[in-house]
Design an enzyme around this catalytic site. Sequence first.
Site, PDB file in Angstrom:
ATOM      1  N   ASP A 103       0.943  -1.201   0.137  1.00 27.60           N
ATOM      2  CA  ASP A 103      -0.043  -0.123   0.092  1.00 27.60           C
ATOM      3  C   ASP A 103       0.883   1.340  -0.076  1.00 27.60           C
ATOM      4  OD1 ASP A 103      -2.277   1.666   0.900  1.00 27.60           O
ATOM      5  OD2 ASP A 103      -1.484   1.849   2.735  1.00 27.60           O
ATOM      6  N   ASP A 132       0.197   5.049   0.938  1.00 24.61           N
ATOM      7  CA  ASP A 132      -0.113   6.093   1.986  1.00 24.61           C
ATOM      8  C   ASP A 132       0.127   5.583   3.185  1.00 24.61           C
ATOM      9  OD1 ASP A 132      -0.385   8.273   0.010  1.00 24.61           O
ATOM     10  OD2 ASP A 132      -2.634   7.545  -0.239  1.00 24.61           O
ATOM     11  N   ASN A 166      15.170  11.566  31.388  1.00 24.45           N
ATOM     12  CA  ASN A 166      14.167  12.148  30.382  1.00 24.45           C
ATOM     13  C   ASN A 166      14.286  13.608  29.884  1.00 24.45           C
ATOM     14  OD1 ASN A 166      12.916   9.963  31.957  1.00 24.45           O
ATOM     15  ND2 ASN A 166      11.186  10.357  31.053  1.00 24.45           N
ATOM     16  N   GLU A 204      13.732   8.245  26.475  1.00 22.20           N
ATOM     17  CA  GLU A 204      14.407   7.826  27.616  1.00 22.20           C
ATOM     18  C   GLU A 204      15.900   7.298  27.723  1.00 22.20           C
ATOM     19  OE1 GLU A 204      12.212   6.277  30.695  1.00 22.20           O
ATOM     20  OE2 GLU A 204      10.326   6.699  29.822  1.00 22.20           O
ATOM     21  N   TYR A 234      19.722  16.426  36.915  1.00 21.51           N
ATOM     22  CA  TYR A 234      18.304  17.182  36.450  1.00 21.51           C
ATOM     23  C   TYR A 234      18.953  18.735  36.113  1.00 21.51           C
ATOM     24  CZ  TYR A 234      15.573  13.319  38.152  1.00 21.51           C
ATOM     25  OH  TYR A 234      14.986  12.179  38.610  1.00 21.51           O
ATOM     26  N   ARG A 245      15.779  -2.409  18.448  1.00 20.83           N
ATOM     27  CA  ARG A 245      14.494  -3.450  18.429  1.00 20.83           C
ATOM     28  C   ARG A 245      13.267  -2.792  18.513  1.00 20.83           C
ATOM     29  NH1 ARG A 245      12.420  -4.294  23.446  1.00 20.83           N
ATOM     30  NH2 ARG A 245      13.949  -3.339  25.131  1.00 20.83           N
TER      31      ARG A 245
HETATM   32  P1  ADP Z   1      12.953  10.131  36.394  1.00 25.55           P
HETATM   33  O1  ADP Z   1      11.700   9.282  36.312  1.00 25.55           O
HETATM   34  O2  ADP Z   1      12.801  11.547  36.933  1.00 25.55           O
HETATM   35  O3  ADP Z   1      13.400  10.249  34.877  1.00 25.55           O
HETATM   36  P2  ADP Z   1      14.946   8.104  36.959  1.00 25.55           P
HETATM   37  O4  ADP Z   1      14.530   7.133  38.169  1.00 25.55           O
HETATM   38  O5  ADP Z   1      14.598   7.472  35.695  1.00 25.55           O
HETATM   39  O6  ADP Z   1      14.051   9.434  37.132  1.00 25.55           O
HETATM   40  O7  ADP Z   1      16.390   8.560  37.118  1.00 25.55           O
HETATM   41  C1  ADP Z   1      16.846   9.766  36.074  1.00 25.55           C
HETATM   42  C2  ADP Z   1      17.760  10.556  36.774  1.00 25.55           C
HETATM   43  O8  ADP Z   1      18.909   9.900  37.144  1.00 25.55           O
HETATM   44  C3  ADP Z   1      18.371  11.293  35.362  1.00 25.55           C
HETATM   45  O9  ADP Z   1      17.440  12.566  35.487  1.00 25.55           O
HETATM   46  C4  ADP Z   1      19.476  11.566  36.033  1.00 25.55           C
HETATM   47  O10 ADP Z   1      19.626  12.945  36.641  1.00 25.55           O
HETATM   48  C5  ADP Z   1      20.073  10.716  37.081  1.00 25.55           C
HETATM   49  N1  ADP Z   1      21.189   9.611  36.391  1.00 25.55           N
HETATM   50  C6  ADP Z   1      22.063   9.299  37.192  1.00 25.55           C
HETATM   51  N2  ADP Z   1      22.663   8.322  36.495  1.00 25.55           N
HETATM   52  C7  ADP Z   1      22.104   8.104  35.361  1.00 25.55           C
HETATM   53  C8  ADP Z   1      22.446   7.425  34.002  1.00 25.55           C
HETATM   54  N3  ADP Z   1      23.423   6.528  33.904  1.00 25.55           N
HETATM   55  N4  ADP Z   1      21.719   7.530  32.934  1.00 25.55           N
HETATM   56  C9  ADP Z   1      20.369   8.247  32.957  1.00 25.55           C
HETATM   57  N5  ADP Z   1      20.335   8.958  34.073  1.00 25.55           N
HETATM   58  C10 ADP Z   1      21.185   9.247  35.341  1.00 25.55           C
HETATM   59  N1  RBF Z   2       9.539  -0.192  28.316  1.00 25.06           N
HETATM   60  C1  RBF Z   2       8.782  -0.899  27.900  1.00 25.06           C
HETATM   61  O1  RBF Z   2       7.584  -0.868  28.041  1.00 25.06           O
HETATM   62  N2  RBF Z   2       9.121  -1.789  26.865  1.00 25.06           N
HETATM   63  C2  RBF Z   2      10.553  -1.958  26.364  1.00 25.06           C
HETATM   64  O2  RBF Z   2      10.683  -2.812  25.536  1.00 25.06           O
HETATM   65  C3  RBF Z   2      11.363  -1.155  26.759  1.00 25.06           C
HETATM   66  N3  RBF Z   2      12.782  -1.039  26.496  1.00 25.06           N
HETATM   67  C4  RBF Z   2      13.411  -0.281  26.828  1.00 25.06           C
HETATM   68  C5  RBF Z   2      14.871  -0.256  26.569  1.00 25.06           C
HETATM   69  C6  RBF Z   2      15.917   0.668  27.310  1.00 25.06           C
HETATM   70  C7  RBF Z   2      17.256   0.706  26.706  1.00 25.06           C
HETATM   71  C8  RBF Z   2      15.510   1.419  28.050  1.00 25.06           C
HETATM   72  C9  RBF Z   2      16.474   2.465  28.839  1.00 25.06           C
HETATM   73  C10 RBF Z   2      14.210   1.432  28.626  1.00 25.06           C
HETATM   74  C11 RBF Z   2      13.032   0.527  27.990  1.00 25.06           C
HETATM   75  N4  RBF Z   2      11.860   0.727  28.277  1.00 25.06           N
HETATM   76  C12 RBF Z   2      10.772  -0.156  27.843  1.00 25.06           C
HETATM   77  C13 RBF Z   2      11.368   1.989  29.346  1.00 25.06           C
HETATM   78  C14 RBF Z   2      11.306   1.635  30.525  1.00 25.06           C
HETATM   79  O3  RBF Z   2       9.854   1.185  30.668  1.00 25.06           O
HETATM   80  C15 RBF Z   2      11.336   3.291  31.047  1.00 25.06           C
HETATM   81  O4  RBF Z   2      12.650   3.454  31.070  1.00 25.06           O
HETATM   82  C16 RBF Z   2      10.851   3.207  32.840  1.00 25.06           C
HETATM   83  O5  RBF Z   2       9.510   2.623  32.779  1.00 25.06           O
HETATM   84  C17 RBF Z   2      10.856   4.478  33.224  1.00 25.06           C
HETATM   85  O6  RBF Z   2      10.195   5.301  32.745  1.00 25.06           O
HETATM   86 MG    MG Z   3      13.553   8.589  33.719  1.00 24.58          MG
END
Ligand code: ADP
Ligand code: RBF
Ligand code: MG
Length: 424
Positions: A51, A53, A298, A349, A361, A374
Site C-alpha cells: 500500500d 499512503d 528524560n 528515555e 536534572y 529493536r
Molecule cells: P526520572 O523518572 O525523573 O527520569 P529516573 O529514576 O529515571 O528518574 O532517574 C533519572 C535521573 O537519574 C536522570 O534524570 C539523571 O539525573 C540521573 N542519572 C544518574 N545516572 C544516570 C544514568 N546513567 N543515565 C541516565 N540518568 C542518570
Molecule cells: N519499556 C517498555 O515498556 N518496553 C520496552 O521494550 C522497553 N525497552 C527499554 C529499553 C531501554 C534501553 C530503556 C532505557 C528503557 C526501555 N523501556 C521499555 C522503558 C522503561 O519502561 C522506562 O525507561 C521506565 O519505565 C522508566 O520510565
Molecule cells: Mg527516567
Amino acid sequence: MLLRCLVKRSAPVISALLPLALSSPFAFPHRRKMSASCDGVHCAVSHVIFDLDDTLIDTEGIFDSVNRDLFAKFGKVWESKGLVNRLGKQPIETARVLVKDYGLPCSAEEYLEITAPLFRERWSMLRPLPGAARLIKHLHNHRIPIALVSDSPKSNVMGKLNHQHGWTELFKAVLGGDEVQKGKPDPEIYSTIAEKLGAEPDGCLVIEDSPTGIAAGKAAGMKVVAVPSLRRKASKNQYDSADLVLSSLLDFKPEVWGLPAFQDWICNTLPIEPWYVGGPVIKGFGRGSKILGIPTANLPTTAFSSVLSDCVCGIYLGWAALSDRGEVYKMVMSVGWNPYFDNTEKTVEPWLLHEFPEDFYGEELRLVVVGYIRPEANFPSLEALIERIHEDGRIASSALDINPYAKYQNHPYLLTPLCQKDEI
Ligand code: ADP
Ligand code: RBF
Ligand code: MG
C-alpha cells in the site's frame, strides 16, 4: 571487526510475534516459482505488494498541515490529535466527519475539492517512512517483483511517486483506486494486481497500514503484514487478522517469508541516518531508578516534537554528552509509549552507560542517535523487562566501539556550547 561484537542476542522478543516461517528451506524460491512454496509448515512468497499512503510514505503528516491551513481560513482551529480516525476510511467519509464535527461552512464534496490542490502542492514534502526505501530497494535488487496499490486515483499515486527519487521504476505494477470497481476492504484491488503480476494470490505478501487494507489482502487470499501508523498508539485487536504485525518496516525480516535477508545489520543493530536531539534533563515518571534500577534521563518532548512524531518507537543506541562536563558517554534509549507501563505520552528515555555519583536534572543533555536495536515490547514480568534492557545496554556498548557508530563520538553537536548549537 565484527568479531568484537561478542554480545549474543538471546531469544529475541519479536520472535514471539513472528509466524512459523523463520527458516525457510527454500533458498530463493522467487527465482523459480510464481506462487507460494510450502513445505507444510513454512510458506514462502514470490511477490510483495505495498500500500502507498502511510505504509511507504508519510501522508499523515501533510493531512495535518492541509487542515491547519484550511481551518485557519474558515476561522477554525484544527486540533490534530485523535479527532478523526481516518484509518481505512474513504476520503469522502473522512470529509463528512470533519465537516460535521467542526461545522465547516462547506459540503464534504466541496471540502475534497478545496483540499485536493492543497495536498498536491505538498507532495514534494512527502517523506518515505523509516525503512521503506531500504526495503523496496532490497527487494528490487534481489529481483523480487514488487507492486503498489492505493485507494487514491492513479494520477495521484504517480504524482506522489514522482517525488520519491528513483522509486517509480522499481514497481512492476501500480494500481490506483479509480482502476477498480470496489475499494478496500473488497479484495478486488489485490486480486487485480496479482493478475497483472501473473502471480498466485497465495504467493503474494501484502504490506499495509490500515485495517481495511488488511481485510482486502486477506480476502484476496494473500499473506498480510500490518505496519500500523507511526504517529498513533495502535489500539488493540485492530490488526488481529494480519499474519504478522510489525512496529515499523525497520523490523521487516524478508527471510521470514522465504525472501533474501538484509545484510546491513551490524552486531544486532541497524545503522540509521543519525538524529540529533537535546535539552535540559527533566523529571520523568519516577520509575527508572526506583522500579527498574535503571535511571533514564528524560528530555522535554516539546523541544523536538516533530523529530519525535516522525521516529519509529523502539530501542536505539548512540552517544550522549552533558555539555557542561565535556565528556561523551555511550547511550541506549527507548522511544515510545513504554508498553509495559502503557504510557499515554510518547517519550525519549536515554540510559547513559556510565555510573554517575549524583543526579543531573537541569543539565543540558545532547544525544546523537546512530542505530536501531529493536521495537518496544511488552514483557510478562518486570524482571524480563529489566533483563532485556540490560541486554540492550550490552548490545549498544559493543556496537558503539565500531564504525559506522564509533566516529560519531567526536561529533561537535555533543559538546558545542548551547549558544552555538544552531550553527551545526
Ligand atoms: P526520572 O523518572 O525523573 O527520569 P529516573 O529514576 O529515571 O528518574 O532517574 C533519572 C535521573 O537519574 C536522570 O534524570 C539523571 O539525573 C540521573 N542519572 C544518574 N545516572 C544516570 C544514568 N546513567 N543515565 C541516565 N540518568 C542518570
Ligand atoms: N519499556 C517498555 O515498556 N518496553 C520496552 O521494550 C522497553 N525497552 C527499554 C529499553 C531501554 C534501553 C530503556 C532505557 C528503557 C526501555 N523501556 C521499555 C522503558 C522503561 O519502561 C522506562 O525507561 C521506565 O519505565 C522508566 O520510565
Ligand atoms: Mg527516567
